[in-house]
Design a protein around this motif. Structure first.
Motif, short mmCIF file in Angstrom:
data_model
loop_
_atom_site.label_atom_id
_atom_site.label_comp_id
_atom_site.label_asym_id
_atom_site.label_seq_id
_atom_site.Cartn_x
_atom_site.Cartn_y
_atom_site.Cartn_z
N ILE A 14 0.75 -1.08 -0.43
CA ILE A 14 0.16 0.42 -0.03
C ILE A 14 0.86 1.31 -0.35
CG2 ILE A 14 -2.11 1.25 1.35
CD1 ILE A 14 -2.26 -1.65 2.56
N ASN A 15 1.74 1.08 1.09
CA ASN A 15 2.55 2.54 0.49
C ASN A 15 3.12 2.27 -0.05
OD1 ASN A 15 4.49 4.19 1.95
ND2 ASN A 15 6.36 2.35 2.09
N ILE A 16 4.00 1.80 -0.84
CA ILE A 16 4.92 1.32 -2.49
C ILE A 16 3.30 1.41 -3.12
CG2 ILE A 16 6.59 0.57 -4.01
CD1 ILE A 16 7.50 1.31 -1.46
N THR A 17 2.72 1.75 -3.21
CA THR A 17 1.51 2.01 -4.68
C THR A 17 0.94 3.11 -4.05
OG1 THR A 17 0.69 0.00 -3.71
CG2 THR A 17 -0.60 1.68 -5.41
N GLY A 18 1.19 4.09 -3.27
CA GLY A 18 0.63 5.56 -2.95
C GLY A 18 2.26 6.28 -3.49
N SER A 19 3.13 5.85 -2.65
CA SER A 19 4.31 6.61 -3.19
C SER A 19 4.57 6.52 -4.67
CB SER A 19 5.47 6.46 -2.45
OG SER A 19 5.70 5.05 -2.70
N SER A 20 4.39 5.61 -5.75
CA SER A 20 4.74 5.60 -6.69
C SER A 20 3.39 5.99 -7.29
CB SER A 20 5.17 4.23 -7.29
OG SER A 20 3.87 3.14 -7.36
N GLY A 139 4.05 -2.66 -6.27
CA GLY A 139 3.35 -1.32 -5.26
C GLY A 139 4.26 -0.56 -6.61
N VAL A 140 5.11 -0.92 -7.04
CA VAL A 140 5.72 0.04 -8.14
C VAL A 140 5.27 -0.04 -9.48
CG1 VAL A 140 7.83 0.65 -9.54
CG2 VAL A 140 7.86 0.42 -7.40
N ALA A 141 4.58 -1.25 -9.48
CA ALA A 141 4.10 -1.71 -10.96
C ALA A 141 2.78 -1.45 -11.00
CB ALA A 141 3.72 -3.39 -11.58
N VAL A 142 1.84 -1.35 -10.15
CA VAL A 142 0.36 -1.01 -9.85
C VAL A 142 -0.09 0.89 -9.70
CG1 VAL A 142 -2.04 -1.68 -8.86
CG2 VAL A 142 -0.30 -3.23 -8.33
N GLY A 143 0.57 1.09 -8.85
CA GLY A 143 0.57 2.23 -8.79
C GLY A 143 0.97 3.37 -9.72
N PRO A 144 1.89 3.54 -10.58
CA PRO A 144 1.51 4.73 -12.18
C PRO A 144 0.20 3.42 -12.74
CG PRO A 144 4.02 3.40 -12.10
CD PRO A 144 3.08 2.84 -10.28
N ALA A 145 0.61 1.89 -13.42
CA ALA A 145 -0.77 1.50 -14.00
C ALA A 145 -1.37 1.79 -13.27
CB ALA A 145 -1.02 0.40 -14.10
N LEU A 146 -2.25 2.33 -12.56
CA LEU A 146 -3.24 3.37 -11.85
C LEU A 146 -3.73 4.84 -11.86
CD1 LEU A 146 -3.61 1.12 -8.55
CD2 LEU A 146 -5.70 1.10 -10.57
N ALA A 147 -2.22 5.53 -12.03
CA ALA A 147 -2.17 6.54 -11.26
C ALA A 147 -2.28 7.50 -13.20
CB ALA A 147 -0.68 6.95 -11.17
N GLY A 148 -2.40 6.92 -13.69
CA GLY A 148 -2.49 7.43 -15.63
C GLY A 148 -3.90 7.87 -15.61
N PRO A 149 -4.23 6.56 -15.73
CA PRO A 149 -5.71 6.78 -16.49
C PRO A 149 -6.46 8.12 -15.20
CG PRO A 149 -5.98 4.48 -16.27
CD PRO A 149 -4.04 5.59 -15.38
N ILE A 150 -6.07 7.67 -13.68
CA ILE A 150 -7.31 9.40 -13.33
C ILE A 150 -6.77 10.74 -13.77
CG2 ILE A 150 -7.26 9.54 -10.84
CD1 ILE A 150 -6.05 6.77 -9.84
N ALA A 151 -4.97 10.68 -13.91
CA ALA A 151 -4.75 11.65 -13.63
C ALA A 151 -5.03 12.75 -15.65
CB ALA A 151 -2.78 11.67 -13.73
N THR A 247 7.25 -3.29 -17.19
CA THR A 247 6.25 -3.98 -16.74
C THR A 247 6.89 -5.47 -17.03
OG1 THR A 247 4.44 -2.91 -18.32
CG2 THR A 247 3.68 -5.48 -18.26
N ILE A 248 7.72 -5.48 -18.07
CA ILE A 248 8.45 -7.08 -18.17
C ILE A 248 9.29 -7.17 -17.01
CG2 ILE A 248 10.47 -8.04 -19.07
CD1 ILE A 248 9.21 -7.04 -22.02
N ASN A 249 9.74 -5.85 -16.35
CA ASN A 249 10.76 -6.63 -14.63
C ASN A 249 9.70 -7.03 -14.02
OD1 ASN A 249 11.43 -4.27 -13.07
ND2 ASN A 249 13.81 -5.34 -13.52
N GLY A 250 8.51 -6.63 -13.68
CA GLY A 250 7.33 -6.60 -12.77
C GLY A 250 7.10 -7.49 -12.46
N VAL A 251 6.80 -8.11 -13.85
CA VAL A 251 6.18 -9.27 -13.89
C VAL A 251 7.17 -10.70 -13.70
CG1 VAL A 251 4.94 -11.12 -15.38
CG2 VAL A 251 4.52 -8.98 -15.65
N LEU A 252 8.05 -10.26 -13.87
CA LEU A 252 9.31 -11.27 -14.01
C LEU A 252 9.70 -11.16 -12.57
CD1 LEU A 252 11.57 -11.08 -16.88
CD2 LEU A 252 10.17 -12.69 -16.40
N ILE A 253 9.91 -10.54 -11.14
CA ILE A 253 10.22 -10.29 -10.77
C ILE A 253 9.56 -11.26 -10.06
CG2 ILE A 253 9.85 -9.31 -8.53
CD1 ILE A 253 11.56 -6.91 -9.74
#
Length: 396
Positions: A14-20, A139-151, A247-253
Motif C-alpha cells: 500500500i505504501n509503495i503503491t501510494g508513493s509511486s 506496488g511500483v507496477a500497480v501505482g503508475p498503472a492506476l495513476a495514469g488513467p486517474i491523472a 512491465t516485463i521487469n515487474g512481471v518477471l520479479i
C-alpha cells in the motif's frame, strides 16, 4: 510466512503503491501544469530524493529508540499530513514543500519495516526481506498503472487517491502493527555486553564496505529509468514499448520466484556468492545494450537485469540485519536504504554528464566498470568481522 510478516508485506504494498502514484508524473505536472522548466523540476525531484535519504536515516534511528510501531506511525503521519496539504494546495511553491516533506515521511517507513521484518521473523532469514522486495515491486507496477488513467481525468483526483491510499495504510498500521513486537533473544553469554562493544565497530565497518558496492550498483541501475530511457527512444523504440520493458521487469520479479527461490534457499548460507553472481548478471544486461538496436534486444537486456536484481536487492538488507548488533537493527537498515536512495539521486546526474560530454557507449563502459568494482566490496565486506574473536557467521 507468519501473519505478522504478511501484515507488513501488505502495508509495504500500500505504501509503495501510494508513493509511486506521483513519481512518474511529477515532472509532467510541474512542467505542464505549474509552468516550471525541466531543470527546475529535476531540482525539486532531487530535493524529494534528498529528503528520502534523511528519512531513511531518521527511520532507522527511530526504530532503535522508539520501536517499530511508533517509528512507522510517525512516518505515516508525516506523509498523510504532506498529502493532505498537497491535495488542497498543489500550486507553486507549495507543491515543492509538500513533496519534500512527503519524501521524508515515506523515507522513515521503509527501513522501519525492513528492521521489523528481520526482528519478528528471525528464523526466516532472507525470506522476509524477499517478501518485502516483492511487495515493493508490485506496488511500483500497480501505482503508475492506476495513476495514469486517474491523472488523465484530473490531477486533483490523483492527489485525493494518493491521500486515500495512505489513510488506508494508516488504519492498517493502527489496527494491526501495535501488536507486532520484535522477538527478544533469550540466550545471552556472560560476556555478551563486552562482545557487543568489541564487535559493533567491526560490524559497522563491514556495513560500510557492503554499502559502497550497493551504491555503485544503484548508480548503474538508475540509468535504466533516466539516461537509457532517452537513448532507447532514440533507437526507434516508442514510449509505449519502453513502458512495456518495466512491465516485463515487474512481471518477471513475481513469476521467476518459483525458479529463483529454491536456488536462493539451497545456497542461503552462501549469500556472498549470491551477491557476486547477481552483480555479474546485472552487468551483462548493460553489455547487451551496447549491441541493442531493436525492442527484442532491449527486452532481453531487461530480462537479464531483472534476474540479477532478484539476487542482489533482497540480499543487502538481509546482510545488514545479520551484521546489526542488538538494538541497532533499525540504524543498519536505515543506512542501506539511504545508500540506495543516494544512488537513485546522483546516478541520473552522473549518467547525464557522461552522455552530454562523451557518448552513450562511454556511459555503458563506465557502468560496467562500476559493476566490476562493486564486486570487490561484495567479496571483502566480511573481512573486518572475521578478524573479531567473536565473528558472525554470514557466509561459508
Amino acid at each position: 510466512m507468519p501473519k505478522k510478516v504478511w501484515l507488513l508485506v501488505i502495508g509495504t504494498f500500500i505504501n509503495i503503491t501510494g508513493s509511486s502514484f506521483l513519481w512518474p508524473l511529477n515532472t509532467i505536472y510541474m512542467h505542464d501544469h505549474l509552468g516550471q522548466s525541466l531543470s527546475v523540476a529535476g531540482l525539486v525531484l532531487m530535493l524529494n530524493a534528498g529528503a528520502t535519504v534523511l528519512g531513511n536515516l531518521a527511520g532507522g534511528h527511530l526504530f532503535d529508540k522508539l520501536g517499530g510501531y511508533k517509528s512507522i506511525m510517525f512516518g505515516i503521519i508525516i506523509t498523510v499530513i504532506s498529502l493532505f496539504g498537497i491535495t488542497f494546495w498543489h500550486g507553486w511553491p507549495h507543491y515543492v514543500w509538500f513533496l519534500t516533506i512527503m519524501g521524508f515521511g515515506s523515507g522513515i517507513v521503509i527501513p522501519s519495516i525492513f528492521a521489523l521484518v528481520g526482528s519478528v521473523w528471525l528464523e526466516g532469514g532472507r525470506k522476509g526481506f524477499n517478501a518485502i522486495y516483492l511487495a515493493q515491486n508490485l506496488g511500483v507496477a500497480v501505482g503508475p498503472a492506476l495513476a495514469g488513467p486517474i491523472a488523465e481525468k484530473s490531477f486533483d483526483y490523483l492527489f485525493i487517491s494518493n491521500l486515500g491510499l495512505y489513510v488506508v495504510f494508516f488504519i492498517l498500521a493502527v489496527v494491526t502493527y501495535r501488536d507486532i513486537v520484535p522477538k527478544i533473544e533469550t540466550e545471552k553469554s556472560n560476556n555478551g555486553e563486552k562482545v557487543k562493544l568489541s564487535t559493533s565497530k567491526l560490524n559497522f565497518y563491514s556495513l560500510v564496505i557492503l554499502s559502497s558496492g550497493f551504491l555503485l550498483a544503484w548508480i548503474a541501475y538508475s540509468q535504466w529509468s533516466t539516461t537509457l530511457s532517452t537513448y532507447i527512444q532514440q533507437q526507434g523504440i516508442s514510449l509505449k514499448e519502453y513502458s512495456l520493458l518495466w512491465t516485463i521487469n515487474g512481471v518477471l520479479i513475481i513469476t521467476l520466484q518459483p525458479i529463483i527461490s529454491p536456488i536462493v534457499q539451497k545456497y542461503e548460507k552462501q549469500i556472498k556468492s549470491q551477491l557476486v553472481i547477481g552483480v555479474i548478471i546485472m552487468m551483462l544486461s548493460f553489455t547487451v545494450i551496447l549491441f541493442a538496436d531493436s525492442f527484442k534486444m532491449f527486452a532481453a537486456a531487461m530480462v537479464i537485469l531483472t534476474i540479477g536484481e532478484i539476487f542482489v536487492w533482497p540480499a543487502v538488507p538481509t546482510i545488514a540485519n545479520m551484521l546489526a548488533p542488538k538494538g541497532k537493527e533499525g540504524t543498519y537498515q536505515g543506512i542501506v536504504n539511504s545508500i540506495g536512495s543516494i544512488g537513485r539521486m546522483i546516478g541520473p546526474f552522473i549518467g547525464g554528464m557522461i552522455v552530454d560530454y562523451y557518448s552513450m557507449n562511454v556511459l555503458i563502459l563506465f557502468l560496467c566498470s562500476l559493476f566490476i568494482i562493486s564486486i570487490v566490496p561484495c567479496l571483502l565486506y566480511d573481512k573486518p568481522i572475521k578478524k573479531s574473536s567473536h565473528p558472525i557467521s554470514i557466509d561459508k
